[in-house]
Design a protein around this motif. Structure first.
Motif, PDB file in Angstrom:
ATOM      1  N   TYR A  13       3.076  -4.670  -6.676  1.00  0.00           N
ATOM      2  CA  TYR A  13       3.255  -3.332  -7.244  1.00  0.00           C
ATOM      3  C   TYR A  13       2.886  -3.328  -8.724  1.00  0.00           C
ATOM      4  O   TYR A  13       2.214  -2.404  -9.210  1.00  0.00           O
ATOM      5  CB  TYR A  13       4.698  -2.885  -7.046  1.00  0.00           C
ATOM      6  CG  TYR A  13       5.008  -1.544  -7.662  1.00  0.00           C
ATOM      7  CD1 TYR A  13       4.586  -0.362  -7.056  1.00  0.00           C
ATOM      8  CD2 TYR A  13       5.713  -1.461  -8.861  1.00  0.00           C
ATOM      9  CE1 TYR A  13       4.863   0.870  -7.627  1.00  0.00           C
ATOM     10  CE2 TYR A  13       5.996  -0.234  -9.438  1.00  0.00           C
ATOM     11  CZ  TYR A  13       5.566   0.930  -8.818  1.00  0.00           C
ATOM     12  OH  TYR A  13       5.834   2.150  -9.398  1.00  0.00           O
ATOM     13  N   TYR A  17      -1.050  -2.156  -7.060  1.00  0.00           N
ATOM     14  CA  TYR A  17      -1.150  -1.746  -5.661  1.00  0.00           C
ATOM     15  C   TYR A  17      -0.380  -0.438  -5.445  1.00  0.00           C
ATOM     16  O   TYR A  17       0.657  -0.194  -6.070  1.00  0.00           O
ATOM     17  CB  TYR A  17      -0.579  -2.823  -4.740  1.00  0.00           C
ATOM     18  CG  TYR A  17      -1.542  -3.950  -4.432  1.00  0.00           C
ATOM     19  CD1 TYR A  17      -2.113  -4.073  -3.173  1.00  0.00           C
ATOM     20  CD2 TYR A  17      -1.880  -4.889  -5.409  1.00  0.00           C
ATOM     21  CE1 TYR A  17      -2.990  -5.112  -2.887  1.00  0.00           C
ATOM     22  CE2 TYR A  17      -2.757  -5.923  -5.137  1.00  0.00           C
ATOM     23  CZ  TYR A  17      -3.308  -6.025  -3.873  1.00  0.00           C
ATOM     24  OH  TYR A  17      -4.182  -7.043  -3.599  1.00  0.00           O
ATOM     25  N   VAL A  18      -0.890   0.376  -4.549  1.00  0.00           N
ATOM     26  CA  VAL A  18      -0.220   1.630  -4.214  1.00  0.00           C
ATOM     27  C   VAL A  18       1.101   1.299  -3.516  1.00  0.00           C
ATOM     28  O   VAL A  18       1.136   0.432  -2.630  1.00  0.00           O
ATOM     29  CB  VAL A  18      -1.109   2.496  -3.297  1.00  0.00           C
ATOM     30  CG1 VAL A  18      -0.387   3.792  -2.906  1.00  0.00           C
ATOM     31  CG2 VAL A  18      -2.431   2.794  -3.978  1.00  0.00           C
ATOM     32  N   THR A  20       2.832   2.686  -1.188  1.00  0.00           N
ATOM     33  CA  THR A  20       2.823   2.777   0.279  1.00  0.00           C
ATOM     34  C   THR A  20       2.134   1.570   0.906  1.00  0.00           C
ATOM     35  O   THR A  20       2.536   1.099   1.976  1.00  0.00           O
ATOM     36  CB  THR A  20       2.122   4.071   0.722  1.00  0.00           C
ATOM     37  OG1 THR A  20       0.820   4.141   0.110  1.00  0.00           O
ATOM     38  CG2 THR A  20       2.936   5.289   0.318  1.00  0.00           C
ATOM     39  N   ASP A  21       1.077   1.045   0.219  1.00  0.00           N
ATOM     40  CA  ASP A  21       0.402  -0.146   0.738  1.00  0.00           C
ATOM     41  C   ASP A  21       1.320  -1.367   0.665  1.00  0.00           C
ATOM     42  O   ASP A  21       1.355  -2.194   1.586  1.00  0.00           O
ATOM     43  CB  ASP A  21      -0.886  -0.407  -0.051  1.00  0.00           C
ATOM     44  CG  ASP A  21      -1.946   0.658   0.191  1.00  0.00           C
ATOM     45  OD1 ASP A  21      -1.835   1.360   1.221  1.00  0.00           O
ATOM     46  OD2 ASP A  21      -2.864   0.781  -0.642  1.00  0.00           O
ATOM     47  N   VAL A  22       2.055  -1.492  -0.442  1.00  0.00           N
ATOM     48  CA  VAL A  22       2.993  -2.611  -0.581  1.00  0.00           C
ATOM     49  C   VAL A  22       4.056  -2.545   0.513  1.00  0.00           C
ATOM     50  O   VAL A  22       4.395  -3.559   1.135  1.00  0.00           O
ATOM     51  CB  VAL A  22       3.648  -2.590  -1.980  1.00  0.00           C
ATOM     52  CG1 VAL A  22       4.692  -3.704  -2.090  1.00  0.00           C
ATOM     53  CG2 VAL A  22       2.596  -2.742  -3.069  1.00  0.00           C
ATOM     54  N   CYS A  23       4.549  -1.342   0.769  1.00  0.00           N
ATOM     55  CA  CYS A  23       5.579  -1.178   1.804  1.00  0.00           C
ATOM     56  C   CYS A  23       5.030  -1.522   3.182  1.00  0.00           C
ATOM     57  O   CYS A  23       5.725  -2.139   4.003  1.00  0.00           O
ATOM     58  CB  CYS A  23       6.110   0.255   1.785  1.00  0.00           C
ATOM     59  SG  CYS A  23       7.036   0.676   0.287  1.00  0.00           S
ATOM     60  N   ASP A  24       3.782  -1.143   3.452  1.00  0.00           N
ATOM     61  CA  ASP A  24       3.180  -1.454   4.751  1.00  0.00           C
ATOM     62  C   ASP A  24       2.962  -2.954   4.914  1.00  0.00           C
ATOM     63  O   ASP A  24       3.156  -3.512   6.001  1.00  0.00           O
ATOM     64  CB  ASP A  24       1.845  -0.715   4.896  1.00  0.00           C
ATOM     65  CG  ASP A  24       2.024   0.792   5.049  1.00  0.00           C
ATOM     66  OD1 ASP A  24       3.143   1.204   5.428  1.00  0.00           O
ATOM     67  OD2 ASP A  24       1.063   1.533   4.778  1.00  0.00           O
ATOM     68  N   ILE A  25       2.553  -3.622   3.847  1.00  0.00           N
ATOM     69  CA  ILE A  25       2.289  -5.062   3.923  1.00  0.00           C
ATOM     70  C   ILE A  25       3.560  -5.843   4.242  1.00  0.00           C
ATOM     71  O   ILE A  25       3.562  -6.752   5.078  1.00  0.00           O
ATOM     72  CB  ILE A  25       1.671  -5.557   2.599  1.00  0.00           C
ATOM     73  CG1 ILE A  25       0.267  -4.968   2.414  1.00  0.00           C
ATOM     74  CG2 ILE A  25       1.615  -7.088   2.563  1.00  0.00           C
ATOM     75  CD1 ILE A  25      -0.337  -5.252   1.054  1.00  0.00           C
ATOM     76  N   ARG A  30      10.255   2.574   0.865  1.00  0.00           N
ATOM     77  CA  ARG A  30      10.020   2.877  -0.552  1.00  0.00           C
ATOM     78  C   ARG A  30      11.318   2.765  -1.348  1.00  0.00           C
ATOM     79  O   ARG A  30      11.309   2.346  -2.513  1.00  0.00           O
ATOM     80  CB  ARG A  30       9.448   4.298  -0.680  1.00  0.00           C
ATOM     81  CG  ARG A  30       9.060   4.687  -2.106  1.00  0.00           C
ATOM     82  CD  ARG A  30       7.873   3.875  -2.579  1.00  0.00           C
ATOM     83  NE  ARG A  30       7.427   4.268  -3.910  1.00  0.00           N
ATOM     84  CZ  ARG A  30       7.939   3.782  -5.043  1.00  0.00           C
ATOM     85  NH1 ARG A  30       8.914   2.890  -4.992  1.00  0.00           N
ATOM     86  NH2 ARG A  30       7.467   4.173  -6.210  1.00  0.00           N
TER      87      ARG A  30
END
Length: 213
Positions: A13, A17-18, A20-25, A30
């Protein structure tokens, strides 16, 4: 999730990194990512220190607890609702019946001595036979006693029951039971106090028991 994975998520983060992308990875929400950020700012670590004062505060302080223990020891025949009223009047401490029940159960568990219990069982088995044992217990009923407190219904519909709105007259029953059946029984309106219980033992149980010996 381990501390190193939380730190890795925050590192991504911080690298731009966005969210939402961090959360998906990492498969996180959030709100979790935001909480770890706050922890870094407040405690310099992603994991907040343990708060030993968290949770609902005790309803009863030490003085109330000691008084309650003394009351239960002096008058073990009292019903929970009577003890509940006593706490509200004497200590101005309203407490639910379930919480009161948990407190009294905790007293019993804390005072239980397994070695003494085992010694008592061994003594009873060695010195008594079943015909010498008489058990005495108390029960009570009112107009609500026979109705279930919980039920099931179809989704979206409230479970209902056709039951009286008021409790009505409460009756208490105390009975003595031996291997051949009931020795004596006594019913009274309201609760059975210590004096009435003692009278039942002496006048109805012991006298009948002695006559049959």
């Amino acid at each position: 999730m381990s501390t190193d994975l939380k730190e890795s998520a925050l590192w991504l983060y911080d690298q731009g990194y966005v969210p939402t992308d961090v959360c998906d990875i990492f498969g996180i929400s959030r709100s979790s990512l935001s909480r770890w950020q706050r922890n870094i700012g407040d405690y310099s670590t992603v994991v907040a220190p343990t708060n030993y004062l968290q949770g609902r505060p005790c309803r009863l302080d030490n003085a109330m607890t000691l008084d309650l223990l003394s009351l239960v020891e002096e008058s073990p025949e009292l019903f929970l609702d009577k003890i509940q009223e006593w706490l509200a009047i004497v200590h101005d401490a309203p407490i639910s019946l379930s919480a009161l029940h948990d407190n009294i159960r905790w007293f019993a568990a804390a005072e239980r001595d397994d070695e003494q219990r085992a010694a008592w069982r061994a003594h009873m088995q060695a010195n008594f036979v079943a015909s010498q044992v008489v058990t005495v217990d108390e029960s009570s009923k009112d107009d609500w006693t026979i109705f279930q407190r919980y039920g099931r219904s179809s989704s979206g519909h409230r479970a209902t029951i056709d039951a009286p709105f008021v409790r009505g007259q409460q009756w208490s029953l105390v009975a003595a039971l031996g291997v051949d059946g009931y020795i004596a029984a006594h019913a009274v309106p309201g609760s059975v106090d210590g004096g009435e219980f003692l009278d039942f033992i002496l006048e109805e149980v012991v006298s009948l028991w002695c006559c049959n010996c």
